[in-house]
Design an enzyme around this catalytic site. Structure first.
Site, mmCIF file in Angstrom:
data_model
loop_
_atom_site.group_PDB
_atom_site.id
_atom_site.type_symbol
_atom_site.label_atom_id
_atom_site.label_comp_id
_atom_site.label_asym_id
_atom_site.label_seq_id
_atom_site.Cartn_x
_atom_site.Cartn_y
_atom_site.Cartn_z
ATOM 1 N N ASP A 1 -20.038 -36.959 66.758
ATOM 2 C CA ASP A 1 -21.092 -36.058 66.741
ATOM 3 C C ASP A 1 -20.150 -34.667 66.915
ATOM 4 O OD1 ASP A 1 -20.475 -35.885 69.422
ATOM 5 O OD2 ASP A 1 -22.209 -34.957 70.144
ATOM 6 N N THR B 1 -30.252 -30.675 68.570
ATOM 7 C CA THR B 1 -31.243 -30.235 69.437
ATOM 8 C C THR B 1 -30.622 -30.413 70.775
ATOM 9 O OG1 THR B 1 -33.053 -30.790 67.925
ATOM 10 C CG2 THR B 1 -33.847 -30.214 70.207
ATOM 11 N N LEU C 1 -40.496 -28.945 68.259
ATOM 12 C CA LEU C 1 -39.198 -29.206 68.328
ATOM 13 C C LEU C 1 -38.188 -29.089 67.238
ATOM 14 C CD1 LEU C 1 -37.567 -31.003 70.388
ATOM 15 C CD2 LEU C 1 -38.104 -33.060 69.276
ATOM 16 N N GLY C 2 -38.749 -28.905 66.027
ATOM 17 C CA GLY C 2 -38.191 -28.528 65.016
ATOM 18 C C GLY C 2 -37.560 -29.606 63.928
ATOM 19 N N CYS D 1 -15.218 -29.863 77.728
ATOM 20 C CA CYS D 1 -14.667 -29.515 76.682
ATOM 21 C C CYS D 1 -15.618 -28.574 75.822
ATOM 22 C CB CYS D 1 -13.985 -30.538 75.945
ATOM 23 S SG CYS D 1 -12.914 -30.128 74.947
ATOM 24 N N GLU E 1 -31.829 -40.469 70.380
ATOM 25 C CA GLU E 1 -30.971 -39.851 69.356
ATOM 26 C C GLU E 1 -31.343 -39.136 68.289
ATOM 27 O OE1 GLU E 1 -27.860 -39.727 69.878
ATOM 28 O OE2 GLU E 1 -27.632 -41.162 71.491
ATOM 29 N N TYR F 1 -23.893 -40.662 62.105
ATOM 30 C CA TYR F 1 -23.778 -40.466 63.749
ATOM 31 C C TYR F 1 -24.842 -41.297 64.300
ATOM 32 C CZ TYR F 1 -25.078 -38.972 68.144
ATOM 33 O OH TYR F 1 -25.508 -39.250 69.558
ATOM 34 N N CYS G 1 -10.550 -31.381 83.398
ATOM 35 C CA CYS G 1 -10.602 -32.375 82.213
ATOM 36 C C CYS G 1 -9.675 -33.517 82.546
ATOM 37 C CB CYS G 1 -10.414 -31.733 80.758
ATOM 38 S SG CYS G 1 -10.307 -32.958 79.509
ATOM 39 N N TRP H 1 -33.187 -41.433 79.027
ATOM 40 C CA TRP H 1 -32.922 -42.466 77.935
ATOM 41 C C TRP H 1 -31.572 -43.082 78.090
ATOM 42 C CZ3 TRP H 1 -33.712 -37.242 76.934
ATOM 43 C CH2 TRP H 1 -32.823 -36.468 77.071
ATOM 44 N N ARG H 2 -30.892 -42.822 79.157
ATOM 45 C CA ARG H 2 -29.330 -43.334 79.389
ATOM 46 C C ARG H 2 -29.499 -44.550 80.781
ATOM 47 N NH1 ARG H 2 -24.507 -39.262 80.476
ATOM 48 N NH2 ARG H 2 -24.758 -39.171 78.233
#
Length: 344
Positions: free
Chosen positions: A150, A57, A94-95, A202, A51, A132, A212, A33-34
């Site tokens: 988030d 999840t 998936l909840g 992180c 999203e 968010y 980092c 999805w990116r």
DNA sequence: AAAACGTGGGT
DNA sequence: TACCCAAGTTT
């Protein structure tokens, strides 16, 4: 001047976004999805769908669902035209099923509007899109300089600025600090970079500070507190609840029911059961019943032990008697899949 | 504004 | 095992 005020000042603070974007250009995770770093934005439908699926999840859990949804429904118009029961069935497992109900309501509003709105405020007015998700869609799909906060970003910011206030009380302070970091250029990549940093470097425990890109700017690291931030208030204990579920079936049929649209497992397909809060319901069929076993299931706010009884589908007083050929256990929520597993 | 709302994986 | 956590929203 204290450290936090110092870090807020321009040269250091302003170096966060370029530093992070440089890291992201080299280390961005590849996700269905990116869009790749620096590329034109992904289709708003896919940004929105991913999203919503990613709310509370994991990426691993979402992958297959995202693939199936986008295959079945390639755009928001297709999803808007889908049957409620099919969408609930595809979401099963998936909840947080309110997401599926809101997803469909949102798709229908968006289709009626002719497409997704492109501002955070208008997005936030849609069902299932909160602070968010509205910021994430505005930044990632529409290249708007919104600040996306988030759980990952909260953790990164709490450490970067060594915020010792416990969560969730620290949230407004963390949002304000995050806003000071959001760049005007590439805000979508920046948002995803912050989340990737939180997810891969992180991390909540054992953060990989040596890797980092912001380690020399991080106040928590300087203080030796990185692994302990953000602090959290203690959680209430998880109570145990008891209930009974009835599996009325024979070689050819299974008795199921659609749960009420609101509340726990709202709108999902289920086997008839008692309430799980002490509410009694009579058996859905005449019986006789024999005990198959017990199912244990952990919800966020309670643990459930469900005694499962099996009997013939005769003298039925509620539910829907499905031919076995029309019954697909993958359309059940996780708890009910466990119940079904006892029957086999 | 605190509580409700799922599930699976990691330690 | 037990607990923590994950790209939160709604009421």
């Amino acid at each position: 001047m204290n450290n936090r005020a110092n870090l807020r000042e321009t040269p250091v603070r302003a170096s966060v976004a370029p530093r992070l974007l440089g890291w992201y250009d080299r280390h961005a995770r590849v996700l269905p999805w990116r869009a790749p770093p620096g590329s034109p934005p992904m289709d708003p439908y896919r940004v929105w769908l991913s999203e919503v699926m990613l709310q509370q999840t994991t990426v691993a859990a979402v992958r297959g669902y995202f693939e199936r949804f986008t295959t079945l429904w390639p755009d928001v118009q297709a999803l808007a035209a889908a049957e409620d029961t099919q969408v609930m069935g595809e979401w099963a497992g998936l909840g947080y099923y309110a997401r599926a109900r809101n997803l469909l309501a949102c798709a229908r509003q968006v289709a009626a509007m002719g497409g997704f709105p492109d501002t955070r405020q208008a997005l936030a007015a849609l069902p299932g899109i909160g602070p968010y998700t509205s910021a994430a869609i505005a930044a990632i799909a529409f290249d708007r300089a919104e600040t996306v906060v988030d759980g990952n970003v909260e953790r990164v910011v709490a450490r970067l600025f060594a915020v010792k206030t416990p969560m969730p009380a620290a949230k407004p302070e963390l949002v304000a600090l995050a806003e000071t970091l959001t760049p005007d250029r590439r805000p979508g990549d920046f948002a995803q970079a912050m989340m990737d940093l939180g997810a891969t470097i992180c991390t909540p425990r054992n953060p990989a500070c040596a890797l980092c890109p912001l380690n020399d700017l991080c106040h928590a690291r300087a203080l030796g507190l990185a692994a302990e931030l953000p602090r959290k208030s203690p959680k209430p204990p998880r109570p145990l609840r008891l209930g009974t579920a009835w599996l009325a079936l024979d070689a050819g049929h299974v008795l199921v029911e659609r749960r009420p649209a609101k509340g726990l497992l709202g709108g999902t397909l289920a086997f008839p059961s008692t309430g799980w809060d002490g509410t009694e319901h009579p058996p859905p069929a005449a019986g006789p019943w024999r005990e198959l076993g017990e199912v244990r299931h952990i919800f966020t706010h309670f643990e459930l032990h469900l005694t499962v009884l099996a009997g013939p589908p005769q003298g039925i007083n509620r539910g829907l008697l499905l031919p076995r050929a029309d019954f697909d256990p993958t359309t059940l929520p996780g708890l009910m899949r466990k119940v079904w597993a006892l029957a086999r």
